[in-house]
Every structure is written in structure tokens, then in C-alpha cells.
Design an enzyme around this catalytic site. Structure first.
Site, PDB file in Angstrom:
ATOM      1  N   GLY A  80       0.822  -1.200   0.000  1.00  0.00           N
ATOM      2  CA  GLY A  80       0.000   0.000   0.000  1.00  0.00           C
ATOM      3  C   GLY A  80       0.861   1.257   0.000  1.00  0.00           C
ATOM      4  O   GLY A  80       2.075   1.216   0.207  1.00  0.00           O
ATOM      5  N   GLY A 132      -0.165  -5.177   0.274  1.00  0.00           N
ATOM      6  CA  GLY A 132      -1.355  -5.025  -0.553  1.00  0.00           C
ATOM      7  C   GLY A 132      -1.270  -5.732  -1.882  1.00  0.00           C
ATOM      8  O   GLY A 132      -2.294  -6.113  -2.452  1.00  0.00           O
ATOM      9  N   GLU A 155       4.611  -6.714   7.481  1.00  0.00           N
ATOM     10  CA  GLU A 155       3.929  -5.652   8.220  1.00  0.00           C
ATOM     11  C   GLU A 155       4.500  -5.397   9.614  1.00  0.00           C
ATOM     12  O   GLU A 155       4.515  -4.250  10.083  1.00  0.00           O
ATOM     13  CB  GLU A 155       2.435  -5.980   8.319  1.00  0.00           C
ATOM     14  CG  GLU A 155       1.677  -5.858   7.013  1.00  0.00           C
ATOM     15  CD  GLU A 155       1.834  -7.054   6.091  1.00  0.00           C
ATOM     16  OE1 GLU A 155       1.330  -7.009   4.947  1.00  0.00           O
ATOM     17  OE2 GLU A 155       2.475  -8.047   6.502  1.00  0.00           O
ATOM     18  N   ASP A 163      -2.289  -8.335   6.823  1.00  0.00           N
ATOM     19  CA  ASP A 163      -3.681  -8.041   6.479  1.00  0.00           C
ATOM     20  C   ASP A 163      -3.973  -8.503   5.065  1.00  0.00           C
ATOM     21  O   ASP A 163      -3.386  -9.468   4.594  1.00  0.00           O
ATOM     22  CB  ASP A 163      -3.987  -6.548   6.693  1.00  0.00           C
ATOM     23  CG  ASP A 163      -3.242  -5.638   5.714  1.00  0.00           C
ATOM     24  OD1 ASP A 163      -2.157  -6.030   5.232  1.00  0.00           O
ATOM     25  OD2 ASP A 163      -3.737  -4.523   5.438  1.00  0.00           O
TER      26      ASP A 163
END
Length: 362
Positions: A80, A132, A155, A163
Site C-alpha cells: 500500500g 497489498g 507488516e 492483512d
């Protein structure tokens, strides 16, 4: 009809957002993430461009397959847009975290949309695929890696929690390989990706452009038959003995101690990696992956991830981790708490508290 459909899709994406290129060739819907200078890092407008395209294609009889790749030669997607998330976390008043929460809400809904897409969804995971980028790819039905694939769920290194549905894949990996990947944030290649359930097929990097053309010309099955081959051996599978033993310990502190006691150099390296990450994120990631083993669906896991994501947004370590890795680039984050032993059960449980707005799916 196909021409009209393509014109409508361009209004959704290409004309308004050149960071996502959309095309149709031979009944194959093509989506290319187009931020090569940023290794195609995912932004909120990109998410909002892709979702309606997939909605249209799911019901369009002229589209039989979707293929997703990344522009440039560095990778599908590095994750991301951390700079935007950093500034959202630092905002004051009612705007604090608003942009970040909105991005994650829509991103996780897109991950679920990919997971239930009714047609072949081919993801070309060439080069770097992290964060992402994993969410854009691994919930599809045909997941292709190459000899240049560098995948990770990194992460915990920025004070965040795995995630984009990654907790689902990590929790279903053989033995405790998923915990090893989650807690270390280590990069892994094609063989490990297939072994852990992040990918299905191996195509050599030099053949990936030809493979894409073969999908367009003759369909997925023929392309795989012509170009897919045997993946490199999984390094993680070769180390399952010590991984399964050490990561079975009750707490992150116990896991690190077990890794230190083990005679394998790779185990000691894993302990070093874990101790360099956010202690809180490591502890929450351990609990999240364990809880994910008891969740039934991708949507269930994404709901849990949205809670842990919102928890990270409330934390000190998320902002500090991005500052150290991306903003100032000093690579010297000052975590708080600063050790695994200092993280309490209450600290961890706070990440699983209901979000102000729970994630829902249509």
C-alpha cells in the site's frame, strides 16, 4: 457488446485514473497496476478503479478470464501507499486516521471480491509482491510465481499487522510456516509461495510475457500446459522441523527463546528478525494468525484484520515504523513497548476490539 463494455470500463478507470490500465483482448480482461516508479504501490483510487471493473466483468459474457499484472520490471505491487497512510495517522482531530480507515475498508472489500470472483482470475506475481500486492493476487484462482518473485508479509516491521486476507493464508500453511513468515516478515520466493498456499503455478520469468499472450490467445489451461514448470524447492519446507518446534511455544518471548536454543543458524537468524520488529505487532500477529485458524471464510478473516488494522492505527508503533522505514529512512524505529516481554495481554487484546465501523460485505 464487447466494445460498449470496454468503453464503459474505461470511464471507470483509465480516463479517471491512469494508475490502473484496463483493456480487453480475446475475451480476457486485462488489469495492469501502473505505478512502476513506486513498484505499483496500491492507492485508494486504484482500489476504487479495480472494484467496478471486476463487477462489470463478472456479469459480462464476453469476458471469460481476468489477468492482473504490474507495469515495469520490478514487481506486481510492493504494497500500500505508506506515505498516505503515515500522513493520515498523523492528522489531528476528527480527520485522524480517517483516510487510512477508508482505504483499508475498501481494499479489504476488494480482496473479498477477488476471492469470490466467478471466472478464472490470473495473477502474475513476477518480482516484488508484498502487503497489498499479496491481497490483489493470492485470492484469485490462478496464481503464478516466477524465479524473480520476492514475496513477503512484512507488516510487523512497520508496526502493523499482516492483512489483506494474508492471515487466512498464513494460518493454513503447512505446520507453522505461516507463523514463521508472519513474525519474521522474511522475504520468500516461488517455491515457498507455492508450498505455503500463496501461489499455484511456476512460470519462468523469461516466459512470463509469452505466457500472458498465450492466455489471451488460447486460454488459461493451454497457457499453463505450455509454459508452467516445476518450481524451485521450498526452503521453508526444508526447515519445518525447527520451525514447527519453535513456533509452537505459547508466547512470542518463548518462541524467540526456543529459536535461540536451537542449533540451526537459520533459527538464530529468525530470532534476530523477530526482535528487530515491533514487539507489539509481533505479539498481535501471533495471536491473529492463531485465531484465524478457527475462522471459516476469507470474509471472516478480513473482518478480524480490519479490527487489528484499526488497532494498529491507534498505536505508537505504526506511525513510528513508517517514519523509520519510509519517511526518514534511518531504519532505527523506537518501539513502545520496546521489548516482547513488556507487551501485555491487554495490549494485544485491544487490537481485537470492535472497530467504530465494522467491515461489512455486500
Amino acid at each position: 457488446m464487447q466494445v460498449d463494455g470496454l468503453r464503459r470500463l474505461k470511464l471507470h478507470s483509465v480516463d479517471e485514473n491512469e494508475d490502473v490500465l484496463v483493456n480487453v483482448r480475446g475475451g480476457v480482461g486485462l488489469i495492469t497496476l501502473n505505478r512502476p516508479k513506486a513498484i505499483n504501490s496500491l492507492t485508494h483510487p486504484m482500489v476504487n478503479a479495480i472494484a467496478p471493473v471486476l463487477d462489470d466483468w463478472a456479469d459480462n459474457d464476453d469476458i471469460h478470464t481476468v489477468l492482473v499484472d504490474g507495469a515495469g520490471d520490478r514487481g506486481l505491487c510492493a504494497g500500500g501507499d505508506l506515505v498516505a497512510l503515515y500522513h493520515s495517522a498523523r492528522a489531528e482531530g476528527p480527520d485522524k486516521g480517517k483516510v487510512a480507515r477508508s482505504f483499508w475498508y475498501d481494499e479489504y472489500r476488494l480482496n473479498a471480491q477477488i476471492g469470490r470472483f466467478p471466472k478464472p482470475y490470473v495473477a502474475l506475481m513476477d518480482g516484488i509482491v508484498m502487503g497489498g500486492g499479496v491481497g490483489i493476487a493470492v485470492h484469485g484462482s490462478v496464481r503464478v510465481v516466477t524465479d524473480t518473485t520476492k514475496m513477503a508479509m512484512p507488516e510487523v516491521g512497520i508496526g502493523f499487522i499482516p492483512d489483506v486476507g494474508g492471515q487466512l493464508i498464513l494460518s493454513r500453511a503447512p505446520g507453522l510456516l505461516g507463523l514463521h513468515a508472519a513474525l519474521t516478515g522474511a522475504t520468500f520466493g516461488a517455491g515457498d509461495a507455492i508450498a505455503m498456499g500463496f501461489a499455484d503455478h511456476f512460470v519462468p520469468h523469461d516466459a512470463i510475457a509469452t505466457f500472458k499472450e498465450a492466455v489471451i490467445a488460447g486460454g488459461v489451461d493451454a497457457a499453463l500446459a505450455a509454459h508452467a514448470g516445476e518450481a524451485p524447492a521450498s526452503q521453508f519446507l526444508a526447515q519445518r522441523d525447527w520451525i514447527d518446534q519453535c513456533y509452537a511455544e505459547a508466547t512470542a518471548v518463548d518462541i524467540v527463546a526456543a529459536l535461540r536454543r536451537n542449533g540451526a543458524a537459520a533459527a538464530n537468524d529468525a530470532a534476530d528478525l523477530i526482535e528487530a520488529k515491533s514487539p507489539t505487532s509481533v505479539s498481535v500477529a501471533l495471536e491473529a494468525v492463531r485465531r484465524a485458524t478457527k475462522l471459516d471464510t476469507l470474509e471472516d478473516v478480513l473482518r478480524q484484520e480490519y479490527r487489528t488494522t484499526c488497532g494498529a492505527l491507534r498505536s505508537h508503533d505504526f506511525e513510528e515504523g513508517i517514519r523509520a522505514q519510509v519517511i526518514d529512512k534511518d531504519r532505527k524505529p523506537k518501539w513502545s513497548p520496546d521489548s516482547l516481554a513488556a507487551v501485555t495481554t491487554a495490549d494485544v487484546e485491544a487490537y481485537f476490539a470492535p472497530a467504530d465501523r465494522e467491515l461489512e460485505f455486500t
